[in-house]
Design a protein around this motif. Sequence first.
Motif, PDB file in Angstrom:
ATOM      1  N   GLY A 101       2.803  -1.732   4.502  1.00 62.50           N
ATOM      2  CA  GLY A 101       1.444  -2.176   4.770  1.00 62.50           C
ATOM      3  C   GLY A 101       0.782  -2.854   3.588  1.00 62.50           C
ATOM      4  O   GLY A 101      -0.361  -3.279   3.684  1.00 62.50           O
ATOM      5  N   THR A 102       1.498  -2.944   2.463  1.00 62.06           N
ATOM      6  CA  THR A 102       0.918  -3.622   1.312  1.00 62.06           C
ATOM      7  C   THR A 102       0.714  -5.099   1.625  1.00 62.06           C
ATOM      8  O   THR A 102       1.461  -5.681   2.402  1.00 62.06           O
ATOM      9  CB  THR A 102       1.786  -3.455   0.049  1.00 62.06           C
ATOM     10  OG1 THR A 102       1.116  -4.047  -1.049  1.00 62.06           O
ATOM     11  CG2 THR A 102       3.135  -4.126   0.210  1.00 62.06           C
ATOM     12  N   THR A 103      -0.305  -5.675   1.026  1.00 61.27           N
ATOM     13  CA  THR A 103      -0.577  -7.085   1.272  1.00 61.27           C
ATOM     14  C   THR A 103       0.194  -7.982   0.313  1.00 61.27           C
ATOM     15  O   THR A 103       0.090  -9.197   0.406  1.00 61.27           O
ATOM     16  CB  THR A 103      -2.089  -7.369   1.143  1.00 61.27           C
ATOM     17  OG1 THR A 103      -2.525  -6.956  -0.142  1.00 61.27           O
ATOM     18  CG2 THR A 103      -2.857  -6.633   2.225  1.00 61.27           C
ATOM     19  N   TYR A 117      -7.467  -3.056  -3.325  1.00 62.79           N
ATOM     20  CA  TYR A 117      -6.072  -2.731  -3.042  1.00 62.79           C
ATOM     21  C   TYR A 117      -5.904  -2.379  -1.569  1.00 62.79           C
ATOM     22  O   TYR A 117      -6.835  -1.910  -0.921  1.00 62.79           O
ATOM     23  CB  TYR A 117      -5.626  -1.528  -3.881  1.00 62.79           C
ATOM     24  CG  TYR A 117      -5.470  -1.818  -5.342  1.00 62.79           C
ATOM     25  CD1 TYR A 117      -4.277  -2.272  -5.849  1.00 62.79           C
ATOM     26  CD2 TYR A 117      -6.540  -1.638  -6.216  1.00 62.79           C
ATOM     27  CE1 TYR A 117      -4.126  -2.547  -7.193  1.00 62.79           C
ATOM     28  CE2 TYR A 117      -6.405  -1.902  -7.564  1.00 62.79           C
ATOM     29  CZ  TYR A 117      -5.196  -2.356  -8.043  1.00 62.79           C
ATOM     30  OH  TYR A 117      -5.048  -2.633  -9.375  1.00 62.79           O
ATOM     31  N   SER A 118      -4.686  -2.561  -1.076  1.00 62.91           N
ATOM     32  CA  SER A 118      -4.383  -2.093   0.267  1.00 62.91           C
ATOM     33  C   SER A 118      -4.197  -0.584   0.210  1.00 62.91           C
ATOM     34  O   SER A 118      -3.731  -0.041  -0.781  1.00 62.91           O
ATOM     35  CB  SER A 118      -3.127  -2.782   0.804  1.00 62.91           C
ATOM     36  OG  SER A 118      -2.028  -2.540  -0.035  1.00 62.91           O
ATOM     37  N   GLY A 119      -4.568   0.106   1.272  1.00 57.07           N
ATOM     38  CA  GLY A 119      -4.527   1.565   1.289  1.00 57.07           C
ATOM     39  C   GLY A 119      -3.133   2.131   1.124  1.00 57.07           C
ATOM     40  O   GLY A 119      -2.951   3.193   0.550  1.00 57.07           O
ATOM     41  N   ARG A 129       7.414  -4.013   0.089  1.00 60.62           N
ATOM     42  CA  ARG A 129       7.032  -3.584   1.439  1.00 60.62           C
ATOM     43  C   ARG A 129       7.728  -2.295   1.854  1.00 60.62           C
ATOM     44  O   ARG A 129       7.211  -1.553   2.681  1.00 60.62           O
ATOM     45  CB  ARG A 129       7.333  -4.692   2.434  1.00 60.62           C
ATOM     46  CG  ARG A 129       6.405  -5.868   2.268  1.00 60.62           C
ATOM     47  CD  ARG A 129       6.591  -6.880   3.402  1.00 60.62           C
ATOM     48  NE  ARG A 129       5.951  -8.127   3.064  1.00 60.62           N
ATOM     49  CZ  ARG A 129       6.574  -9.214   2.672  1.00 60.62           C
ATOM     50  NH1 ARG A 129       7.882  -9.225   2.587  1.00 60.62           N
ATOM     51  NH2 ARG A 129       5.912 -10.304   2.388  1.00 60.62           N
TER      52      ARG A 129
END
Length: 172
Positions: A146-148, A117-119, A141
Amino acid sequence: MLDTMTFTKILGGICGTLLIFLMGKWAAETIYHVGAGGHGEEVTQGYLIEVASDDSGGSEEAPADFETVFASADAGAGERVFGKCRACHKLDGSDAVGPHLNGVVGRDVGSAAGFGYSGALSEAADVWTPENLNAFLENPRGYAPGTTMSFNGLPSVEDRANLIAYLDSTEG
């Protein structure tokens, strides 16, 4: 073979073609000119339509409350909405581009084993409650900067509620 006369003929042909197109444009503007507006002339309205004003307070209808919509959500309609998610997510327990979504409602955020997962996502919430899923699905978003996840979100609260009801019906 290519002498001055040949170049003169080619240049004359190009200039003649340009002249014909310009004259055609001028003729078309002259024929199809409708009159008022555009050339310094005052535009007048042809007729006036009277519209009764609505003085009922002027308050617009408030957007639907998620809890109210979620209480009457249709999992069958949510299955159709899941078609948008199917490209990146699976319901069989295996991960694809995104983590598997079976049993996601009530699951800890970032707890799908083996998925990176993205942080930013794990900082946004602890558990995927229906309310957290609603906020995430509305604008991924914006909810977790910062989510991918590249999905733009679901603008309709009914679609989000139906999708969450469908995901809640899948087994974990």
